[in-house]
Design an enzyme around this catalytic site. Structure first.
Site, mmCIF file in Angstrom:
data_model
loop_
_atom_site.group_PDB
_atom_site.id
_atom_site.type_symbol
_atom_site.label_atom_id
_atom_site.label_comp_id
_atom_site.label_asym_id
_atom_site.label_seq_id
_atom_site.Cartn_x
_atom_site.Cartn_y
_atom_site.Cartn_z
ATOM 1 N N ALA A 139 11.756 -9.515 0.377
ATOM 2 C CA ALA A 139 10.443 -8.888 0.170
ATOM 3 C C ALA A 139 10.557 -7.373 0.110
ATOM 4 O O ALA A 139 11.556 -6.780 0.477
ATOM 5 C CB ALA A 139 9.497 -9.286 1.306
ATOM 6 N N LYS A 140 9.492 -6.765 -0.357
ATOM 7 C CA LYS A 140 9.385 -5.321 -0.385
ATOM 8 C C LYS A 140 7.957 -4.984 -0.004
ATOM 9 O O LYS A 140 7.086 -5.840 -0.050
ATOM 10 C CB LYS A 140 9.839 -4.864 -1.763
ATOM 11 C CG LYS A 140 8.939 -4.062 -2.579
ATOM 12 C CD LYS A 140 9.350 -3.941 -4.040
ATOM 13 C CE LYS A 140 10.376 -2.899 -4.315
ATOM 14 N NZ LYS A 140 10.432 -2.524 -5.715
ATOM 15 N N GLY A 141 7.706 -3.762 0.395
ATOM 16 C CA GLY A 141 6.365 -3.374 0.826
ATOM 17 C C GLY A 141 5.349 -3.489 -0.295
ATOM 18 O O GLY A 141 5.625 -3.161 -1.441
ATOM 19 N N VAL A 142 4.155 -3.942 0.039
ATOM 20 C CA VAL A 142 3.093 -4.065 -0.949
ATOM 21 C C VAL A 142 1.907 -3.164 -0.592
ATOM 22 O O VAL A 142 0.997 -2.998 -1.374
ATOM 23 C CB VAL A 142 2.629 -5.540 -1.099
ATOM 24 C CG1 VAL A 142 1.913 -6.025 0.140
ATOM 25 C CG2 VAL A 142 1.743 -5.725 -2.317
ATOM 26 N N GLY A 143 1.931 -2.548 0.577
ATOM 27 C CA GLY A 143 0.783 -1.799 1.071
ATOM 28 C C GLY A 143 0.241 -0.758 0.118
ATOM 29 O O GLY A 143 -0.959 -0.657 -0.085
ATOM 30 N N GLU A 144 1.099 0.040 -0.489
ATOM 31 C CA GLU A 144 0.640 1.117 -1.361
ATOM 32 C C GLU A 144 0.806 0.812 -2.846
ATOM 33 O O GLU A 144 0.330 1.570 -3.679
ATOM 34 C CB GLU A 144 1.392 2.412 -1.024
ATOM 35 C CG GLU A 144 1.185 2.895 0.402
ATOM 36 C CD GLU A 144 -0.273 3.216 0.706
ATOM 37 O OE1 GLU A 144 -0.968 3.734 -0.177
ATOM 38 O OE2 GLU A 144 -0.704 2.934 1.832
#
Length: 190
Positions: A139-144
């Site tokens: 996974a990788k960050g999705v927040g921004e």
């Protein structure tokens, strides 16, 4: 137990940690591994502008983000939708106004944010899946990520509405008052 949790005994359901790799920048400020997650996304918006009132109706919004491998696809989709609505607010509604240094719209009664009726009739949130080897479970960050393409997409849609008149409307937010004023200056309504 005492060192980690401050107690002598108890039950542990599960624990984990993720520490991404990092390489300090060289003398030129370059590094092959500054952060494990680069925010990659894009958006497309279709709008309808009423030149009589300045009202912008958002017909369709598509937001696509590279999230690596989504661990929980439903939460990822919700995060993307939420970020898209946040960008809608930044671009079309939200503005802090001041009078002699005093904030004049400091309450939710005065500071406009998107409401249910401001949302597009069609809103699509998509993911591009690509394994992120340095991320947990790929996974990788999705927040921004949803914030990458929203403002340019909305601003370019407004620009396209006035393109025939050679106008680049660049003042945000693109609220109904500013759009009405531009239409009025161009003689687009009675």
């Amino acid at each position: 137990f005492v060192k980690r949790y401050g107690m002598r005994a108890g039950n542990i359901v599960g624990t984990g940690a993720f520490v991404p790799s990092y390489t300090s920048p060289d003398a030129d400020g370059l590094t092959p591994d500054a952060t494990p997650f680069w925010m990659v996304g894009g958006a497309g918006v279709e709008i309808e502008v009423d030149t009589e009132t300045g009202h912008i109706k958002i017909e369709r919004l598509v937001n696509v983000c590279d999230v690596g491998t989504p661990i929980n696809p439903a939460i990822v989709e919700t995060q993307i939708s939420g970020g898209a609505v946040m960008q809608l607010g930044f671009t079309m509604f939200e503005e802090m106004t001041f009078d002699e240094g005093q904030l004049t719209n400091g309450t939710l009664a005065d500071y406009r944010i998107p409401g249910f009726h401001d949302l597009p009739e069609s809103m699509t949130s998509e993911t591009v899946e690509a394994v992120q080897r340095s991320g947990p479970f790929g996974a990788k960050g999705v927040g921004e990520s949803p914030n990458v393409g929203g403002v340019p997409a909305f601003s370019n849609a407004v620009h396209d509405a006035f393109r025939a008149f050679g106008l680049r409307h660049s003042h945000m937010p693109h609220d109904h008052w500013r759009i009405w004023k531009v239409a009025h200056e161009l003689g687009l309504h009675g």
